[in-house]
Motif scaffolding. Structure first.
Motif, short mmCIF file in Angstrom:
data_model
loop_
_atom_site.label_atom_id
_atom_site.label_comp_id
_atom_site.label_asym_id
_atom_site.label_seq_id
_atom_site.Cartn_x
_atom_site.Cartn_y
_atom_site.Cartn_z
N TYR A 25 7.87 6.34 -8.19
CA TYR A 25 7.15 7.13 -7.27
C TYR A 25 7.15 9.15 -7.41
N PHE A 26 8.38 8.76 -6.94
CA PHE A 26 9.09 10.29 -7.01
C PHE A 26 10.19 10.13 -8.06
N LEU A 27 10.35 9.31 -8.92
CA LEU A 27 11.13 10.17 -10.15
C LEU A 27 9.84 10.09 -11.33
N ALA A 28 8.66 9.21 -11.40
CA ALA A 28 8.03 9.67 -12.12
C ALA A 28 7.10 11.21 -11.93
N PHE A 29 7.57 11.22 -10.98
CA PHE A 29 6.60 13.04 -11.13
C PHE A 29 7.41 13.79 -10.79
N SER A 63 1.00 6.08 -17.36
CA SER A 63 0.57 4.60 -17.99
C SER A 63 2.26 3.36 -17.26
N VAL A 64 3.33 4.38 -17.03
CA VAL A 64 3.86 4.01 -15.30
C VAL A 64 3.39 4.21 -14.57
N VAL A 65 3.27 5.13 -14.54
CA VAL A 65 3.00 5.23 -12.37
C VAL A 65 1.44 4.73 -11.79
N ILE A 66 1.34 4.04 -12.80
CA ILE A 66 -0.61 3.99 -12.52
C ILE A 66 0.72 2.53 -12.08
N ASP A 67 1.26 1.91 -12.38
CA ASP A 67 2.00 0.64 -12.05
C ASP A 67 1.84 0.78 -10.63
N VAL A 68 2.22 1.63 -10.22
CA VAL A 68 3.64 1.88 -8.97
C VAL A 68 2.87 2.56 -7.86
N ILE A 69 1.06 2.84 -8.91
CA ILE A 69 -0.10 3.61 -7.05
C ILE A 69 -0.50 2.30 -6.89
N PRO A 70 -0.85 1.71 -5.72
CA PRO A 70 -1.61 0.99 -5.15
C PRO A 70 -2.70 0.37 -5.93
N THR A 71 -4.04 0.35 -6.26
CA THR A 71 -4.85 0.31 -6.29
C THR A 71 -6.08 0.71 -5.52
N SER A 72 -5.80 0.14 -3.99
CA SER A 72 -6.74 0.71 -3.52
C SER A 72 -6.91 2.73 -2.72
N ARG A 73 -5.49 2.73 -3.54
CA ARG A 73 -4.82 4.91 -2.91
C ARG A 73 -4.79 5.73 -4.74
N ARG A 74 -5.54 5.04 -5.74
CA ARG A 74 -4.91 4.70 -7.12
C ARG A 74 -5.82 6.60 -7.17
N SER A 75 -7.26 7.15 -6.51
CA SER A 75 -7.24 8.42 -7.38
C SER A 75 -6.25 9.29 -6.05
N GLU A 76 -5.84 9.02 -4.70
CA GLU A 76 -5.30 10.09 -4.33
C GLU A 76 -4.21 10.13 -4.69
N GLY A 77 -3.04 8.91 -5.28
CA GLY A 77 -2.16 8.67 -5.57
C GLY A 77 -1.88 9.46 -7.10
N LEU A 78 -2.55 9.41 -8.26
CA LEU A 78 -2.86 10.46 -9.48
C LEU A 78 -3.67 12.24 -8.57
N GLY A 79 -3.70 12.05 -7.73
CA GLY A 79 -3.85 13.64 -7.37
C GLY A 79 -2.91 14.03 -7.11
N TYR A 80 -1.65 13.38 -6.39
CA TYR A 80 -0.88 14.14 -6.24
C TYR A 80 0.25 13.86 -6.98
N TYR A 81 -0.41 13.18 -8.23
CA TYR A 81 0.87 13.19 -9.14
C TYR A 81 0.70 14.08 -9.46
N ASN A 103 0.67 -1.44 0.02
CA ASN A 103 0.11 0.40 0.31
C ASN A 103 0.57 1.39 0.19
N ALA A 104 2.23 0.73 -0.38
CA ALA A 104 2.65 1.98 -0.32
C ALA A 104 2.93 3.40 -1.04
N LEU A 105 2.66 4.21 -1.34
CA LEU A 105 2.59 4.85 -2.36
C LEU A 105 4.01 5.75 -2.63
#
Length: 402
Positions: free
Chosen positions: A14-18, A124-142, A7-9
């Protein structure tokens, strides 16, 4: 691997993709801000030609999004990113060497094509990195990377052009692109090799290879919201100048960007925990109210409130719509779903000023922004009919942490 690890976001990749997206957006927006003035000074281009020098970048980005979703995994995600970032970097270095307007337009389209590939591939790459349960949160930060790029790019371009030569603006954008390239090199990117069936049909282009029909309903909503955004970015400065509020335009965009930044820090978490209906309709309504308020504004406080409402709308709606679109498709079609989302945003930004610009001649800027508010209200109806009413349970059912 523990549940906590899964579940780690905020991971290294993730930071490299950002960083990759941030650098790409700084280049995109800095040159969008700078190129019209540069074309007018360097090539004596008229207003229309100077404007096209800026917007031709979007032509390349939009066209390549039609095909990159299909071919991204054939080429390889990391290979695609490295090649396109090299082209992106070199393009900035070539601008000062170009001595003809038409060649500059060709270079703008090439660099825009590279940007379209980069933004689609890294998402597309970062979607693989983000946990599914935190997808919207992860895309929001990204997506904060794009927001920061939109704030840093214009400021940097203006400041550098005022204190140094034009060459240094291009050197700055080349440096930002190079940093994005360096960020990709150590990334651990999960590749998705095409199946034998996909490989056999690699040259067959169907509508489903270009647009994901499952994503299209929410992509239409994104398209409508982008029309509202385009009306703000294109027409707000002359509108406020005409009302004797010259400095208010700069203040609007600063507050707009800061509000988007703040909203994206928590809107994704609300989406993941309470469902998309807790975010998207409210965000779209806030944006509609922002445009309606701009239509009647005659004071600074109204401009500030409109900027806050607009930032809430754009900051909340776009990443949530992207997360919804991805959730509606299958894992192997994520690149096509991503390109569908970005293509809708590009189309809205390109079409909005042209489709509704005639309203200025009919009823002035007030009529233009009221028409934009109506478009945003229509987007709420479209969202509800195509997705929202089926997602009611996502709002009311309890959400559990993994």
């Amino acid at each position: 691997m523990t549940a906590t690890t899964k579940n780690a976001l905020f991971t290294r990749d993730y930071f490299l993709a950002f960083t990759v997206l941030l650098g790409a957006y700084i280049v995109f927006v800095a040159l969008m801000t700078f190129m019209a003035l540069y074309a007018a000074d360097r090539f004596q281009a008229n207003d229309t030609a100077a404007g096209f020098a800026a917007s031709s970048f979007v032509v390349g980005a939009g066209l390549v999004r039609l095909v990159i979703g299909k071919y991204l995994d054939f080429i390889g995600r990391k290979r695609t990113l490295i090649i396109s970032l090299i082209v992106f970097t070199v393009s900035s270095l070539i601008y000062p060497l170009v001595d003809h307007y038409s060649l500059m337009i060709v270079l703008r389209i090439i660099q825009g094509t590279a940007f379209g590939i980069i933004s689609t591939a890294i998402t597309s790459v970062v979607i693989d990195v983000i946990p599914t349960s935190r997808r919207s949160e992860g895309l929001g930060y990204y997506s904060l990377a794009a927001t920061l790029g939109m704030a840093i790019g214009p400021f940097a371009a203006v400041q550098i052009s005022e204190v140094a030569s034009d060459v240094w603006v291009f050197n700055f954008t080349a440096l930002c692109a190079a940093i994005s390239l360096l960020a990709v090199l150590p990334m651990r990117i999960q590749e998705h090799p095409p199946s034998p069936e996909d490989h056999a049909q690699r040259w067959r282009i169907r509508g489903s290879d270009l647009i994901d029909s499952k994503v299209l309903p929410v992509a239409i909503v994104a398209f409508l919201s982008a029309i509202g955004y385009a009306l703000v970015t294109t027409y707000l400065p002359p509108f406020l100048v005409g009302r004797g509020m010259t400095n208010a335009a700069s203040l609007f965009f600063i507050i707009f960007a800061l509000t988007m930044l703040g909203v994206r820090l928590f809107a994704g978490r609300i989406h993941d925990r309470r469902g998309e209906n807790a975010v998207i309709p409210i965000a779209l309504l806030a944006f509609a109210l922002s445009l309606a308020l701009l239509a009647v504004t005659d004071s600074l406080w109204q401009v500030i409130v409109a900027a806050i409402l607009g930032g809430i709308g754009q900051g909340g709606a776009v990443p949530s719509l992207q997360a919804v679109g991805i959730s509606r498709t299958t894992h192997e079609r994520v690149p096509i779903a991503t390109s569908t989302h970005y293509l809708a945003l590009d189309a809205g930004i390109a079409v909005g000023p042209v489709a509704l610009g005639f309203m200025i001649g009919l009823s002035g800027y007030a009529g233009l922004y009221l028409a934009g508010a109506a478009v945003l209200l229509v987007s709420i109806v479209v969202y509800w009919l195509t997705h929202g009413r089926q997602a009611v349970r996502s709002v009311t059912a309890p959400q559990h942490e993994s």
